[in-house]
Every structure is written in structure tokens, then in C-alpha cells.
Scaffold this active site. Structure first.
Site, PDB file in Angstrom:
ATOM      1  N   ASP A  52       0.836  -1.189   0.000  1.00  0.00           N
ATOM      2  CA  ASP A  52       0.000   0.000   0.000  1.00  0.00           C
ATOM      3  C   ASP A  52       0.879   1.250   0.000  1.00  0.00           C
ATOM      4  O   ASP A  52       2.007   1.224   0.512  1.00  0.00           O
ATOM      5  CB  ASP A  52      -0.893   0.036   1.236  1.00  0.00           C
ATOM      6  CG  ASP A  52      -1.888  -1.118   1.290  1.00  0.00           C
ATOM      7  OD1 ASP A  52      -2.133  -1.726   0.239  1.00  0.00           O
ATOM      8  OD2 ASP A  52      -2.408  -1.394   2.384  1.00  0.00           O
ATOM      9  N   LYS A  53       0.351   2.340  -0.511  1.00  0.00           N
ATOM     10  CA  LYS A  53       1.110   3.592  -0.583  1.00  0.00           C
ATOM     11  C   LYS A  53       1.665   3.987   0.789  1.00  0.00           C
ATOM     12  O   LYS A  53       2.811   4.436   0.899  1.00  0.00           O
ATOM     13  CB  LYS A  53       0.224   4.712  -1.140  1.00  0.00           C
ATOM     14  CG  LYS A  53       0.909   6.080  -1.219  1.00  0.00           C
ATOM     15  CD  LYS A  53       0.033   7.099  -1.887  1.00  0.00           C
ATOM     16  CE  LYS A  53      -1.135   7.499  -0.990  1.00  0.00           C
ATOM     17  NZ  LYS A  53      -0.673   8.335   0.158  1.00  0.00           N
TER      18      LYS A  53
END
Length: 280
Positions: free
Chosen positions: A132-133
Site C-alpha cells: 500500500d502507498k
């Protein structure tokens, strides 16, 4: 540009079957079928000659492959990559929190591809998995097409071991297993525990405590999007800094980090182990 490979035929048969056994994907083999001159065979009697993927070879023949590649020059990043491991076939890079793994439209200028491009220049970006970012930590990146194929097969077969470290709210048990299916929620962004979801299993163990919170190690037995974040929130112990599945707690970032990665090397088969401890 081309990437060159040399394969020794391990049995008599069609070149496409030999390549498939060596780890070439069907997509790569299809590409080789389309153009003449990409495959050359060297044998003791006839020397070297250009052939098609359907041609027959004998055990011991040398197959030379030239596969076209199309490198990209990504937007320049001010950040330099931090490598936990790197060679000509595979690299393990520490992704910072706050940048996307892949250069999608909304994050084209602030992705891991740009960070790697600041060191590698023009290249073909082949991440083996994603984070995930807002999750930081170890990501494997294949350096050529064949390594990418072999790593993809490892991923599908569960041959890549990953462990995550997180700071979660409250005091959790010393260890345990969370077995709860995960589905996409109605908003199209969040995930939720649902009987209509796909199986999801997470192992955890408490490492130590920080005040009223716990530092835990998570091991995924399945690979669902946001799995650790959803499972942690489901047990009543959301990850600190998670504004999507928790309150965010005023933390400067999501306190989740991929801290361990291990797999057989895609070329040598030797075990590659990388660790990046995250101290809370």
C-alpha cells in the site's frame, strides 16, 4: 533494446516446451513465436542457426534468446533508493511510506519506479509484489523478464516468505491466528470482513509493548488487499496511523512495515533473505 538469454535444452522436444520448463511464461513464448530471428540454436553438427519456437532441439543443445524490451524513463525523484539486496536478476528495495508501488495516473510522479529510476535511469519496471502507498518496507523487483516470470510463479505457489511489523492499538494476545474472509466494501475502496469475501488468514505474535500499544509481527498465509489492516481492525486493534480502518490517532504515518523477505533466487536457487527492522 533486447535482453539476451541462454538456455541448455534439458530434453529432446520443441523449443517452446524447453523454454516453458526453464521458466519462460506463455506470454514471452508467444512473443518469440511472432518474430523470426529471436531464437537461435547452437548444436555440434549444424553450428548456429535461426529457428522458430516450434523447432525441435536435442538434449544438450544451446538455445539463444533475444527478447525485445522497452525501457521507460520515469519522472525524476529526489529520493535515492535504499537496497537490502541487489544483483543482475533481482533487487530488494526499501519502499518509503507515502509513495505508491506502481506509477498509476494519480501517483505517476511519486512512485517507487521514480525512486529506482533516480539510480537506474531508463529501465523496465517489474515489481514482484505491491505494498500500500502508506505501508513501508521491503519489495522485490525483477531486473529482467525471465526473473519476473520465475518470481511470479514463486508468488503464486507461496514460495515468497514475507513478514510485517506493525504498531497496533491496545494489548494483543502473545500470538494467534485471524481467519476471516475479506471482501470489497460498497464504497469500492475499503475492504471488510464478509462471508461473501475471499479466504484470508493472518498469523501474528506480540513482540513487545509501547505504552498501551503493541508491536506485532504479522505473517500472511493469503494475500488480500489491506489484509493486515482489515484483520487488525476486525480484532479491535487497528494499526496506529490507519485513518481508513481506524481513527488515525494523529500519527504521522501508517505504522506498518514489511520487515522480512525470503525466497529462492530466480536464477541460482540459493535462498535470498532480506531484513529491515522497523523500530517504533
Amino acid at each position: 533494446m533486447v535482453e539476451n538469454y541462454t538456455v541448455r535444452a534439458g530434453f529432446d522436444g520443441a523449443i517452446c516446451d524447453v523454454l516453458r520448463a526453464a521458466g519462460f511464461s506463455n506470454t514471452m513464448i508467444t512473443q518469440l513465436r511472432k518474430e523470426e530471428g529471436l531464437i537461435r540454436v547452437v548444436d555440434g553438427q549444424n553450428g548456429e542457426k535461426s529457428v522458430f519456437a516450434t523447432a525441435k532441439v536435442r538434449k544438450g543443445d544451446t538455445i539463444k534468446i533475444s527478447l525485445p524490451v522497452f525501457p521507460v524513463l520515469y519522472p525524476k525523484s529526489d529520493q535515492r533508493p535504499v537496497f537490502a539486496y541487489a544483483d543482475d536478476d533481482i533487487a530488494i528495495v526499501v519502499k518509503p511510506s507515502g509513495i505508491a508501488t506502481v506509477p498509476v495516473k494519480s501517483h505517476y510522479k511519486d512512485s517507487l519506479a521514480s525512486v529506482l529510476g533516480s539510480e537506474w535511469g531508463e529501465f523496465v519496471y517489474r515489481p514482484v509484489s505491491r505494498l500500500d502507498k502508506d505501508t513501508s518496507g521491503l519489495i522485490a523487483v525483477a531486473r529482467n523478464a525471465l526473473s519476473a516470470c520465475r518470481m511470479h510463479e514463486l508468488q503464486l505457489s507461496g514460495g515468497i516468505e514475507k513478514k510485517y511489523t506493525a504498531l497496533v492499538k491496545g494489548l494483543i494476545p502473545e500470538s494467534g491466528k485471524i481467519d476471516a474472509p475479506i471482501a470489497l466494501s460498497a464504497d469500492g475502496v475499503r475492504r471488510e470482513i464478509s462471508e461473501r469475501g475471499k479466504p484470508a488468514v493472518t498469523l501474528f505474535r506480540r513482540l513487545y509493548t509501547v505504552g498501551e500499544n503493541s508491536v506485532a509481527e504479522f505473517t500472511l498465509l493469503t494475500g488480500r488487499t489491506h489484509q493486515i489492516r482489515v484483520h487488525s481492525a476486525y480484532t479491535g486493534h487497528p494499526i496506529v496511523g490507519d485513518s481508513l480502518y481506524g481513527s488515525g490517532d494523529g500519527a504521522e504515518r501508517l505504522m506498518l512495515h514489511c520487515s522480512f523477505l525470503a525466497f529462492p533466487h530466480p536464477t541460482t536457487g540459493e535462498n535470498v533473505v532480506a531484513e529491515d527492522p522497523f523500530v517504533f
